[in-house]
Design an enzyme around this catalytic site. Structure first.
Site, PDB file in Angstrom:
ATOM      1  N   SER A  50       0.862  -1.186   0.000  1.00 23.41           N
ATOM      2  CA  SER A  50       0.000   0.000   0.000  1.00 23.41           C
ATOM      3  C   SER A  50       0.903   1.243   0.000  1.00 23.41           C
ATOM      4  O   SER A  50       2.132   1.141   0.189  1.00 23.41           O
ATOM      5  CB  SER A  50      -0.855   0.001   1.266  1.00 23.41           C
ATOM      6  N   ASP A  83      -0.826  -1.550  -4.183  1.00 21.39           N
ATOM      7  CA  ASP A  83      -2.210  -1.641  -3.713  1.00 21.39           C
ATOM      8  C   ASP A  83      -2.795  -0.224  -3.598  1.00 21.39           C
ATOM      9  O   ASP A  83      -2.151   0.676  -3.042  1.00 21.39           O
ATOM     10  CB  ASP A  83      -2.201  -2.332  -2.340  1.00 21.39           C
ATOM     11  N   HIS A  84      -3.986  -0.021  -4.126  1.00 18.64           N
ATOM     12  CA  HIS A  84      -4.707   1.264  -4.016  1.00 18.64           C
ATOM     13  C   HIS A  84      -3.860   2.490  -4.371  1.00 18.64           C
ATOM     14  O   HIS A  84      -3.725   3.423  -3.546  1.00 18.64           O
ATOM     15  CB  HIS A  84      -5.296   1.445  -2.612  1.00 18.64           C
ATOM     16  N   ASP A 105      -6.708   3.158  -8.250  1.00 15.94           N
ATOM     17  CA  ASP A 105      -8.030   3.184  -7.627  1.00 15.94           C
ATOM     18  C   ASP A 105      -8.670   4.541  -7.871  1.00 15.94           C
ATOM     19  O   ASP A 105      -8.510   5.473  -7.081  1.00 15.94           O
ATOM     20  CB  ASP A 105      -7.917   2.895  -6.121  1.00 15.94           C
ATOM     21  N   HIS A 198     -12.525  -2.908   3.969  1.00 15.83           N
ATOM     22  CA  HIS A 198     -11.225  -3.188   4.586  1.00 15.83           C
ATOM     23  C   HIS A 198     -11.346  -3.314   6.106  1.00 15.83           C
ATOM     24  O   HIS A 198     -12.276  -2.780   6.707  1.00 15.83           O
ATOM     25  CB  HIS A 198     -10.228  -2.069   4.273  1.00 15.83           C
ATOM     26  N   HIS A 232     -11.545  -7.114  -3.070  1.00 18.03           N
ATOM     27  CA  HIS A 232     -10.830  -6.457  -1.963  1.00 18.03           C
ATOM     28  C   HIS A 232     -11.543  -6.793  -0.662  1.00 18.03           C
ATOM     29  O   HIS A 232     -12.619  -7.385  -0.657  1.00 18.03           O
ATOM     30  CB  HIS A 232     -10.806  -4.935  -2.183  1.00 18.03           C
ATOM     31  N   GLY A 233     -10.913  -6.386   0.430  1.00 14.81           N
ATOM     32  CA  GLY A 233     -11.545  -6.576   1.736  1.00 14.81           C
ATOM     33  C   GLY A 233     -11.924  -8.023   1.970  1.00 14.81           C
ATOM     34  O   GLY A 233     -12.974  -8.326   2.538  1.00 14.81           O
ATOM     35  N   SER A 235     -10.425 -10.482   3.773  1.00 10.98           N
ATOM     36  CA  SER A 235     -10.015 -11.238   4.952  1.00 10.98           C
ATOM     37  C   SER A 235     -11.228 -11.947   5.531  1.00 10.98           C
ATOM     38  O   SER A 235     -12.350 -11.425   5.483  1.00 10.98           O
ATOM     39  CB  SER A 235      -9.399 -10.303   6.010  1.00 10.98           C
ATOM     40  N   THR A 278      -5.806  -7.873   6.580  1.00  8.07           N
ATOM     41  CA  THR A 278      -6.223  -7.947   7.986  1.00  8.07           C
ATOM     42  C   THR A 278      -5.918  -9.307   8.618  1.00  8.07           C
ATOM     43  O   THR A 278      -5.405  -9.380   9.754  1.00  8.07           O
ATOM     44  CB  THR A 278      -7.730  -7.624   8.084  1.00  8.07           C
TER      45      THR A 278
HETATM   46  P1  13P Z   1      -8.683  -6.835   4.284  1.00  8.20           P
HETATM   47  O1  13P Z   1      -8.684  -5.666   5.194  1.00  8.20           O
HETATM   48  O2  13P Z   1      -9.996  -7.550   4.288  1.00  8.20           O
HETATM   49  O3  13P Z   1      -7.555  -7.775   4.523  1.00  8.20           O
HETATM   50  O4  13P Z   1      -8.520  -6.283   2.786  1.00  8.20           O
HETATM   51  C1  13P Z   1      -7.260  -5.959   2.270  1.00  8.20           C
HETATM   52  C2  13P Z   1      -7.358  -5.244   0.966  1.00  8.20           C
HETATM   53  O5  13P Z   1      -8.364  -5.202   0.297  1.00  8.20           O
HETATM   54  C3  13P Z   1      -6.128  -4.565   0.503  1.00  8.20           C
HETATM   55  O6  13P Z   1      -6.329  -3.874  -0.683  1.00  8.20           O
HETATM   56  O1  G3H Z   2      -5.842  -1.104   1.516  1.00  4.01           O
HETATM   57  C1  G3H Z   2      -5.842  -1.626   2.609  1.00  4.01           C
HETATM   58  C2  G3H Z   2      -4.742  -2.410   3.154  1.00  4.01           C
HETATM   59  O2  G3H Z   2      -5.182  -3.112   4.278  1.00  4.01           O
HETATM   60  C3  G3H Z   2      -3.514  -1.578   3.418  1.00  4.01           C
HETATM   61  O3  G3H Z   2      -3.568  -0.921   4.622  1.00  4.01           O
HETATM   62  O4  G3H Z   2      -2.713   1.390   4.127  1.00  4.01           O
HETATM   63  O5  G3H Z   2      -2.696   0.462   6.459  1.00  4.01           O
HETATM   64  O6  G3H Z   2      -1.100  -0.409   4.748  1.00  4.01           O
HETATM   65  P1  G3H Z   2      -2.457   0.205   5.026  1.00  4.01           P
HETATM   66 ZN    ZN Z   3      -8.240  -3.040  -0.907  1.00  6.06          ZN
END
Ligand code: 13P
Ligand code: G3H
Ligand code: ZN
Length: 359
Positions: A50, A83-84, A105, A198, A232-233, A235, A278
């Site tokens: 990220s 990521d993002h 994103d 998330h 995404h999200g 977990s 997560t």
């Molecule tokens: P979680 O918070 O569900 O692990 O999602 C992570 C995620 O989507 C990172 O881009």
């Molecule tokens: O995008 C969500 C991920 O869980 C990354 O989280 O920005 O705290 O590293 P973070």
């Molecule tokens: Zn995400």
């Protein structure tokens, strides 16, 4: 083995009907644990950083860490993914630092808080895609905003999330718009919104179709059967990790994540990349807490980090096995970024036949 692009890896996953977990990485121990799990079951890997991870570890450290993991595990293809990404600068600087793939994103503005217009999203994703493909890197776009269908909110711990209340129209990707988005942007993979968010607090009960809209994924896959979908999200916030944390002095309120069997169902409906952060955090922190509680005199960080890595490794191994990723690494012959760039240029990797399917 060199780093692999997301496009090549997900093409292989689609041809062979499996999904790939994308684990977030911030430090060496996470990298070691994920790779040990991958080696044990011959799984290709997606590591993602990220913006927060990049500023935590630094681009130079991350680049060398990933290069070290490549050298340690020459038989495992590794995709290094942003990521993002919130704008062009984030995405292009990631590529400059050796990432083979980026997420642009554009569902949110660059502040990662304000919902963006559709035209903004198309425009910025198309521009990033053109630049990334010119050097062979892959692009994941996002259409729809992550957030809870129960509350209309993105979730408090969200690293990147919309502020305010969101409507169901915003929280659920529109399948027809997805067709238009993929054909206009040329992105290689599409992150969709289906009620996941998330962080640990996704659902107040075990989710059913009302709050986890797997039907949205089915509808998108129906219209875009050749597009690699991303959840995404994702977990699962397993009960055993909540219990581990809470039995060791933690105070996490009861919560529910995305059941692994729903992800498996998603994989049968075109989901190829499954984002998990997560659960990895909970695995490591659960063991940190346990060691601290069981052995209060302990002060050697390795005595905390070794069990934490083992807990994370077990989690990753489980996901590689359940998503069908295990057993595929050896069959993949990595295509260089230069060759990928040539293929994009020659039209051999033109985006998904979105328009054709829609017609
Ligand atoms: P979680 O918070 O569900 O692990 O999602 C992570 C995620 O989507 C990172 O881009
Ligand atoms: O995008 C969500 C991920 O869980 C990354 O989280 O920005 O705290 O590293 P973070
Ligand atoms: Zn995400």
């Amino acid at each position: 083995m060199a780093l692999i692009t997301l496009r090549q890896l997900l093409d292989h996953a689609a041809e062979n009907d499996y999904g790939v977990p994308a684990f977030n990485i911030n430090n060496m121990e996470q990298g070691l644990a994920i790779m040990t799990a991958a080696r044990k079951c011959d799984a290709p890997v997606i590591l993602q950083a990220s913006r927060g991870a990049r500023s935590y570890a630094g681009d130079i450290m991350l680049r060398h860490m990933v290069q070290a993991l490549v050298e340690m595990h020459p038989d495992i293809p590794i995709c290094m993914h942003q990521d993002h990404g919130n704008n062009e600068a984030t995405c292009l600087s990631a590529i400059r630092h050796g990432f083979t793939s980026v997420m642009m994103d554009g569902s949110l503005l660059a502040d990662m808080k304000t919902p963006a217009s559709y035209d903004y999203n198309v425009d910025i994703t198309r521009r990033v895609t053109e630049a990334a493909h010119a050097v062979g890197a892959s692009v994941e776009g996002e259409l729809g905003i992550l957030g809870s269908l129960e509350t209309g909110e993105a979730g408090e711990e969200d690293g990147s999330g919309a502020v305010g209340k969101l409507s169901h129209d915003q929280l659920l990707t529109d399948p027809d718009q997805a067709v238009d988005f993929v054909s206009r942007t040329g992105c290689d993979a599409l992150a969709i919104a289906c009620g996941t968010s998330h962080g640990a607090y996704k659902f107040t009960r075990k989710p059913d179709g009302e709050i986890l809209a797997m039907s949205t994924i089915a509808a998108i896959h129906e219209k875009l059967p050749d597009t690699h979908l991303v959840m995404h999200g994702s977990s699962s916030v397993p009960q055993y990790l909540q219990d581990l944390i809470n039995a060791s002095g933690g105070a996490m309120p009861q919560t529910y994540g995305v059941p692994v069997e729903e992800i498996e169902r998603g994989i049968r409906m075109g989901v190829r990349k499954v984002n998990i952060d997560t659960d990895c955090r909970m695995a490591m922190t659960g063991q940190f807490r346990k060691v601290a509680q069981d052995d209060p005199a302990q002060f050697d960080p390795r005595k905390f980090l070794v069990p934490a890595m083992q807990e994370l490794e077990a989690l990753c191994l489980d996901r590689f096995q359940r998503f069908g990723t295990a057993g595929h690494a050896a069959a993949i012959k990595v295509i260089s970024m230069d060759e990928m760039a040539a293929r994009y240029l020659g039209g051999a990797l033109s985006p998904v036949n979105a328009a054709a399917k829609a017609a």
